[in-house]
Motif scaffolding. Sequence first.
Motif, PDB file in Angstrom:
ATOM      1  N   VAL A   1      18.783 -21.733 -47.105  1.00 16.42           N
ATOM      2  CA  VAL A   1      19.024 -20.349 -47.067  1.00 16.42           C
ATOM      3  C   VAL A   1      19.684 -19.193 -48.143  1.00 16.42           C
ATOM      4  O   VAL A   1      19.586 -18.814 -48.316  1.00 16.42           O
ATOM      5  N   VAL A   2      20.705 -20.129 -47.280  1.00  7.80           N
ATOM      6  CA  VAL A   2      22.302 -19.115 -47.183  1.00  7.80           C
ATOM      7  C   VAL A   2      22.359 -19.535 -49.080  1.00  7.80           C
ATOM      8  O   VAL A   2      22.918 -18.351 -49.100  1.00  7.80           O
ATOM      9  N   ALA A   3      22.582 -21.201 -49.010  1.00  7.85           N
ATOM     10  CA  ALA A   3      22.839 -20.644 -50.829  1.00  7.85           C
ATOM     11  C   ALA A   3      21.634 -19.765 -51.733  1.00  7.85           C
ATOM     12  O   ALA A   3      22.287 -19.630 -52.816  1.00  7.85           O
ATOM     13  N   GLY A   4      21.015 -19.182 -51.438  1.00 11.46           N
ATOM     14  CA  GLY A   4      20.058 -19.258 -52.337  1.00 11.46           C
ATOM     15  C   GLY A   4      20.440 -17.354 -52.733  1.00 11.46           C
ATOM     16  O   GLY A   4      20.392 -17.117 -53.242  1.00 11.46           O
ATOM     17  N   LEU A   5      21.511 -16.962 -51.552  1.00 14.81           N
ATOM     18  CA  LEU A   5      21.933 -15.594 -51.917  1.00 14.81           C
ATOM     19  C   LEU A   5      22.166 -16.037 -53.299  1.00 14.81           C
ATOM     20  O   LEU A   5      22.918 -14.684 -53.801  1.00 14.81           O
ATOM     21  N   VAL A   6      23.757 -16.638 -53.673  1.00 13.55           N
ATOM     22  CA  VAL A   6      24.003 -16.879 -54.811  1.00 13.55           C
ATOM     23  C   VAL A   6      23.261 -16.459 -56.454  1.00 13.55           C
ATOM     24  O   VAL A   6      23.889 -15.769 -56.871  1.00 13.55           O
ATOM     25  N   ASP A   7      22.008 -17.070 -55.947  1.00 14.17           N
ATOM     26  CA  ASP A   7      21.790 -17.269 -57.450  1.00 14.17           C
ATOM     27  C   ASP A   7      20.879 -15.045 -57.262  1.00 14.17           C
ATOM     28  O   ASP A   7      20.232 -14.509 -57.931  1.00 14.17           O
ATOM     29  N   LEU A   8      20.491 -14.653 -55.726  1.00 15.35           N
ATOM     30  CA  LEU A   8      20.219 -13.587 -55.918  1.00 15.35           C
ATOM     31  C   LEU A   8      21.037 -12.403 -55.766  1.00 15.35           C
ATOM     32  O   LEU A   8      20.918 -11.596 -56.723  1.00 15.35           O
ATOM     33  N   ALA A   9      22.270 -12.735 -56.124  1.00 10.28           N
ATOM     34  CA  ALA A   9      23.199 -11.851 -56.775  1.00 10.28           C
ATOM     35  C   ALA A   9      23.232 -11.883 -57.214  1.00 10.28           C
ATOM     36  O   ALA A   9      24.391 -10.524 -58.862  1.00 10.28           O
ATOM     37  N   ILE A  10      23.000 -12.847 -58.452  1.00 11.28           N
ATOM     38  CA  ILE A  10      23.834 -13.463 -59.811  1.00 11.28           C
ATOM     39  C   ILE A  10      22.207 -12.503 -61.190  1.00 11.28           C
ATOM     40  O   ILE A  10      22.555 -11.907 -61.677  1.00 11.28           O
ATOM     41  N   SER A  11      20.553 -12.909 -59.829  1.00  7.83           N
ATOM     42  CA  SER A  11      19.940 -11.857 -60.406  1.00  7.83           C
ATOM     43  C   SER A  11      19.827 -10.081 -60.804  1.00  7.83           C
ATOM     44  O   SER A  11      19.399  -9.894 -61.282  1.00  7.83           O
TER      45      SER A  11
ATOM     46  N   ALA B   1      18.401  -6.920 -48.145  1.00  9.92           N
ATOM     47  CA  ALA B   1      18.173  -8.519 -48.345  1.00  9.92           C
ATOM     48  C   ALA B   1      18.364  -9.392 -46.927  1.00  9.92           C
ATOM     49  O   ALA B   1      17.664 -10.322 -47.706  1.00  9.92           O
ATOM     50  N   LEU B   2      18.653  -9.123 -46.109  1.00  8.70           N
ATOM     51  CA  LEU B   2      18.443 -10.007 -44.838  1.00  8.70           C
ATOM     52  C   LEU B   2      17.244 -10.038 -44.544  1.00  8.70           C
ATOM     53  O   LEU B   2      16.601 -11.125 -43.879  1.00  8.70           O
ATOM     54  N   LEU B   3      16.390  -9.280 -44.778  1.00  6.06           N
ATOM     55  CA  LEU B   3      14.973  -9.278 -44.203  1.00  6.06           C
ATOM     56  C   LEU B   3      14.347 -10.514 -45.235  1.00  6.06           C
ATOM     57  O   LEU B   3      13.575 -11.193 -44.433  1.00  6.06           O
ATOM     58  N   ALA B   4      14.851 -10.376 -46.593  1.00  2.03           N
ATOM     59  CA  ALA B   4      14.045 -11.394 -47.581  1.00  2.03           C
ATOM     60  C   ALA B   4      14.179 -12.585 -46.809  1.00  2.03           C
ATOM     61  O   ALA B   4      13.780 -13.728 -47.126  1.00  2.03           O
TER      62      ALA B   4
END
Length: 296
Positions: A148-158, A184-187
């Motif tokens: 879940v934490v690793a996906g935050l990188v994709d979120l920041a890029i998009s 974003a924390l809720l997601a």
Amino acid sequence: MTVPERMPSDVPADAGPSAGPSGAARLVVLEPATGWVPLRLGDLWEYRELLYFLTWRDIKVRYKQTALGAAWAVIQPFFTMVVFSVFFGRLAKLPSDGVPYPVFTYCALVPWTYFATALTQSSNSLVDHARLITKVYFPRLLVPAAAVVAGLVDLAISFVVLVALLLYYGVVPGPAVLLLPLFALLAAATALATGLWLSALNVQYRDVRYTIPFLVQFWLFVTPVAYASSLVPERWRTLYALNPMTGVVEGFRWALLGRREAPGPMLAASVASVVLLLAGGLFYFRRMERRFADVA
């Protein structure tokens, strides 16, 4: 085989066979956890470095030997936005609350794509890390949490592309943009809560892996990504908002698009749903944790 879950409180975490007072070797036994305590913050804090390394490993594996690398974090939501804009915006002429439809859709696709990716990765994480789970003790919760934490990188890029779209269409966010990290924390909490349930089930029943793509696809269409939640009849909106991603998407649009009412009741229902889903996921994950090494 019994999965070791915790050590006696008087034994250091790195203890192993060592010499006792008499000089004879002693064996430290790891005992299985008991009770229904869903979360031990002390254990998670002790293994915080492992969370970092698992997260970094997931990020590197995701883009290893890929030609486009991190660009995939942008390609998927961007081309989905193009398809939705053509078929739902131009042909079906769905309303977008007075906002250009590409911005309206992409604003929802940014958190949705993160959620879908984090959910898929966390649901399969325990099975993918089976060899690690069967060989060494650590809090198993770190495995889906790292996905879940690793996906935050994709979120920041998009999100960078989303900022460019806002500038292109002249959409100026209001002060509510300061609350965006909370949505974003809720997601992330929604992805973790669902991932806990599915990852534990996936260890026991391997066909869960094949239901995840169907679940994500179904969840997409019951979330106001391609359409506005105002299309849902008023009497059904509270029930509709029990989908946690409804509150996330509405929160992102409210924070970024500026010309919308605060999603108060819908957001409250979504937050309550996430809390219950996460609490239940933690309890269920805790109950099944001792069996992971036996069946992984």
